[in-house]
Design an enzyme around this catalytic site. Structure first.
Site, PDB file in Angstrom:
ATOM      1  N   ASP A  14      42.006  41.707  42.149  1.00 59.44           N
ATOM      2  CA  ASP A  14      41.908  40.590  43.089  1.00 59.44           C
ATOM      3  C   ASP A  14      43.336  40.218  43.510  1.00 59.44           C
ATOM      4  O   ASP A  14      43.914  40.875  44.379  1.00 59.44           O
ATOM      5  CB  ASP A  14      41.158  39.455  42.375  1.00 59.44           C
ATOM      6  CG  ASP A  14      40.836  38.295  43.289  1.00 59.44           C
ATOM      7  OD1 ASP A  14      40.841  38.462  44.514  1.00 59.44           O
ATOM      8  OD2 ASP A  14      40.560  37.197  42.763  1.00 59.44           O
ATOM      9  N   LYS A  68      39.692  44.371  45.862  1.00 59.04           N
ATOM     10  CA  LYS A  68      39.518  43.282  46.836  1.00 59.04           C
ATOM     11  C   LYS A  68      40.896  42.999  47.444  1.00 59.04           C
ATOM     12  O   LYS A  68      41.578  42.053  47.056  1.00 59.04           O
ATOM     13  CB  LYS A  68      38.987  42.056  46.090  1.00 59.04           C
ATOM     14  CG  LYS A  68      38.161  41.111  46.930  1.00 59.04           C
ATOM     15  CD  LYS A  68      38.029  39.745  46.288  1.00 59.04           C
ATOM     16  CE  LYS A  68      37.085  39.661  45.122  1.00 59.04           C
ATOM     17  NZ  LYS A  68      36.970  38.266  44.612  1.00 59.04           N
ATOM     18  N   PHE A 111      32.631  36.733  46.085  1.00 55.92           N
ATOM     19  CA  PHE A 111      32.666  36.576  44.631  1.00 55.92           C
ATOM     20  C   PHE A 111      31.618  37.505  44.037  1.00 55.92           C
ATOM     21  O   PHE A 111      30.415  37.275  44.105  1.00 55.92           O
ATOM     22  CB  PHE A 111      32.455  35.129  44.180  1.00 55.92           C
ATOM     23  CG  PHE A 111      32.894  34.996  42.754  1.00 55.92           C
ATOM     24  CD1 PHE A 111      34.233  34.780  42.453  1.00 55.92           C
ATOM     25  CD2 PHE A 111      32.000  35.198  41.715  1.00 55.92           C
ATOM     26  CE1 PHE A 111      34.663  34.741  41.126  1.00 55.92           C
ATOM     27  CE2 PHE A 111      32.426  35.162  40.389  1.00 55.92           C
ATOM     28  CZ  PHE A 111      33.754  34.924  40.104  1.00 55.92           C
ATOM     29  N   ASP A 149      31.340  38.637  35.839  1.00 56.59           N
ATOM     30  CA  ASP A 149      30.633  37.391  35.564  1.00 56.59           C
ATOM     31  C   ASP A 149      30.980  36.270  36.532  1.00 56.59           C
ATOM     32  O   ASP A 149      32.001  36.308  37.214  1.00 56.59           O
ATOM     33  CB  ASP A 149      30.984  36.901  34.161  1.00 56.59           C
ATOM     34  CG  ASP A 149      32.406  36.315  34.113  1.00 56.59           C
ATOM     35  OD1 ASP A 149      33.355  37.028  34.513  1.00 56.59           O
ATOM     36  OD2 ASP A 149      32.565  35.144  33.736  1.00 56.59           O
ATOM     37  N   ARG A 159      26.816  39.349  33.707  1.00 56.07           N
ATOM     38  CA  ARG A 159      27.497  40.600  33.325  1.00 56.07           C
ATOM     39  C   ARG A 159      26.506  41.726  33.115  1.00 56.07           C
ATOM     40  O   ARG A 159      26.821  42.893  33.306  1.00 56.07           O
ATOM     41  CB  ARG A 159      28.296  40.404  32.025  1.00 56.07           C
ATOM     42  CG  ARG A 159      29.512  39.495  32.165  1.00 56.07           C
ATOM     43  CD  ARG A 159      30.397  39.644  30.923  1.00 56.07           C
ATOM     44  NE  ARG A 159      31.409  38.616  30.804  1.00 56.07           N
ATOM     45  CZ  ARG A 159      32.589  38.626  31.416  1.00 56.07           C
ATOM     46  NH1 ARG A 159      32.906  39.614  32.217  1.00 56.07           N
ATOM     47  NH2 ARG A 159      33.449  37.658  31.233  1.00 56.07           N
TER      48      ARG A 159
HETATM   49  P1  IMP Z   1      43.508  39.305  39.343  1.00 63.22           P
HETATM   50  O1  IMP Z   1      43.462  38.109  40.284  1.00 63.22           O
HETATM   51  O2  IMP Z   1      43.694  40.586  40.091  1.00 63.22           O
HETATM   52  O3  IMP Z   1      44.529  39.095  38.277  1.00 63.22           O
HETATM   53  O4  IMP Z   1      42.073  39.384  38.686  1.00 63.22           O
HETATM   54  C1  IMP Z   1      41.852  39.002  37.385  1.00 63.22           C
HETATM   55  C2  IMP Z   1      40.423  39.115  36.940  1.00 63.22           C
HETATM   56  O5  IMP Z   1      39.661  38.112  37.603  1.00 63.22           O
HETATM   57  C3  IMP Z   1      39.684  40.406  37.246  1.00 63.22           C
HETATM   58  O6  IMP Z   1      39.979  41.449  36.365  1.00 63.22           O
HETATM   59  C4  IMP Z   1      38.248  39.912  37.047  1.00 63.22           C
HETATM   60  O7  IMP Z   1      37.896  39.933  35.692  1.00 63.22           O
HETATM   61  C5  IMP Z   1      38.329  38.511  37.619  1.00 63.22           C
HETATM   62  N1  IMP Z   1      37.821  38.509  39.006  1.00 63.22           N
HETATM   63  C6  IMP Z   1      38.517  38.650  40.157  1.00 63.22           C
HETATM   64  N2  IMP Z   1      37.693  38.642  41.233  1.00 63.22           N
HETATM   65  C7  IMP Z   1      36.436  38.494  40.728  1.00 63.22           C
HETATM   66  C8  IMP Z   1      35.120  38.440  41.336  1.00 63.22           C
HETATM   67  O8  IMP Z   1      34.917  38.535  42.554  1.00 63.22           O
HETATM   68  N3  IMP Z   1      34.072  38.281  40.468  1.00 63.22           N
HETATM   69  C9  IMP Z   1      34.227  38.191  39.122  1.00 63.22           C
HETATM   70  N4  IMP Z   1      35.430  38.258  38.521  1.00 63.22           N
HETATM   71  C10 IMP Z   1      36.519  38.402  39.317  1.00 63.22           C
END
Ligand code: IMP
Ligand code: MG
Length: 175
Positions: free
Chosen positions: A103, A131, A152, A159, A165
Site C-alpha cells: 500500500d 496498490k 479496501f 482483514d 481473513r
Molecule cells: P503499507 O502501507 O504498504 O506499509 O501496508 C502495510 C500493511 O497494511 C499491508 O501489508 C497490509 O497488511 C495492510 N493493508 C494495506 N492495504 C490494505 C487493504 O486494502 N486491506 C487490508 N489490509 C491492507
C-alpha cells in the site's frame, strides 16, 4: 453491531492459484542455484505464502516475520516495528519476502532494509496485490500477483479489524 458491506469477488481462489503457478515458474527459473529463503509476512500473507511455496520447485527454507506500522487511522506511518522476527540466519542467503499487499510501501521498505542489514545476499518482494495509487515509500514488487485500485481489500488473508481473513477469495469493502 454495524455490518460491513462486501463488494463483488475480484479474484477467486482458482484465479489466485493460477497466478501463483505463473509467478512460481518464473521464480523457479530466477532462483535456480541460489539459496532461497521465503519469508512470509504475518498474518495477511498466510494463504499467498502457502500458494507460492507449493509453486516454487526448488529447495528452500521458509520463515515468517510480523511487523506493523503505527499511524493515524487506516494510513500507515513510517514507524514500523517488528513484533516477531525470523529465526533463520539469512546471512548470504537470497530472501524473497512474500507479502499480501503493498500500500504505502512503508512496511516493505523497512523489511527490505532489515534483511539487507542482516547480510542477505539479495532481498526481493513477491506480493499478491499491489496498490500503487497510495505509494509513498520508494519500494516496488519484483513479482506481483495483481494490481488493484484504491479499494479496501479483504479476504484471502487480508482483514478489516481482524475479520474476513478466512474468505477463500479476494473482495473489498464497499465504502
Ligand atoms: P503499507 O502501507 O504498504 O506499509 O501496508 C502495510 C500493511 O497494511 C499491508 O501489508 C497490509 O497488511 C495492510 N493493508 C494495506 N492495504 C490494505 C487493504 O486494502 N486491506 C487490508 N489490509 C491492507
Ligand atoms: Mg502485510
Amino acid at each position: 453491531m454495524a455490518t460491513d458491506t462486501i463488494g463483488t469477488i475480484l479474484y477467486t481462489q482458482e484465479d489466485i492459484w493460477q497466478r501463483a503457478k505463473e509467478l512460481g515458474a518464473q521464480i523457479t527459473e530466477d532462483y535456480r542455484d541460489k539459496e532461497l529463503v521465503l519469508v512470509g509476512t504475518l498474518r495477511g500473507a498466510v494463504m499467498w505464502m502457502a500458494d507460492m511455496m507449493r509453486n516454487i520447485n526448488l529447495d528452500m527454507t521458509i520463515d515468517f516475520i510480523s511487523a506493523s506500522s503505527y499511524g493515524s487511522g487506516t494510513c500507515s506511518s513510517g514507524n514500523v516495528v517488528i513484533k516477531h522476527d525470523v529465526e533463520l540466519d539469512v546471512t548470504g542467503r537470497h530472501v524473497l519476502i512474500i507479502e499480501d499487499i503493498i500500500d504505502s510501501g512503508n512496511t516493505l521498505k523497512f523489511l527490505k532494509d532489515h534483511f539487507a542489514h542482516r547480510g542477505a545476499a539479495s532481498v526481493k518482494i513477491c506480493t499478491m496485490l499491489d496498490k500503487p495509487s497510495r505509494r509513498t515509500a520508494d519500494v516496488y514488487g519484483d513479482y506481483i500477483g495483481y494490481t488493484v485500485d484504491d479499494l479496501f481489500i479483504v479476504g484471502y488473508g487480508l482483514d478489516f479489524d481482524q475479520k474476513y481473513r478466512n474468505l477463500p477469495y479476494i473482495t473489498y469493502l464497499e465504502g
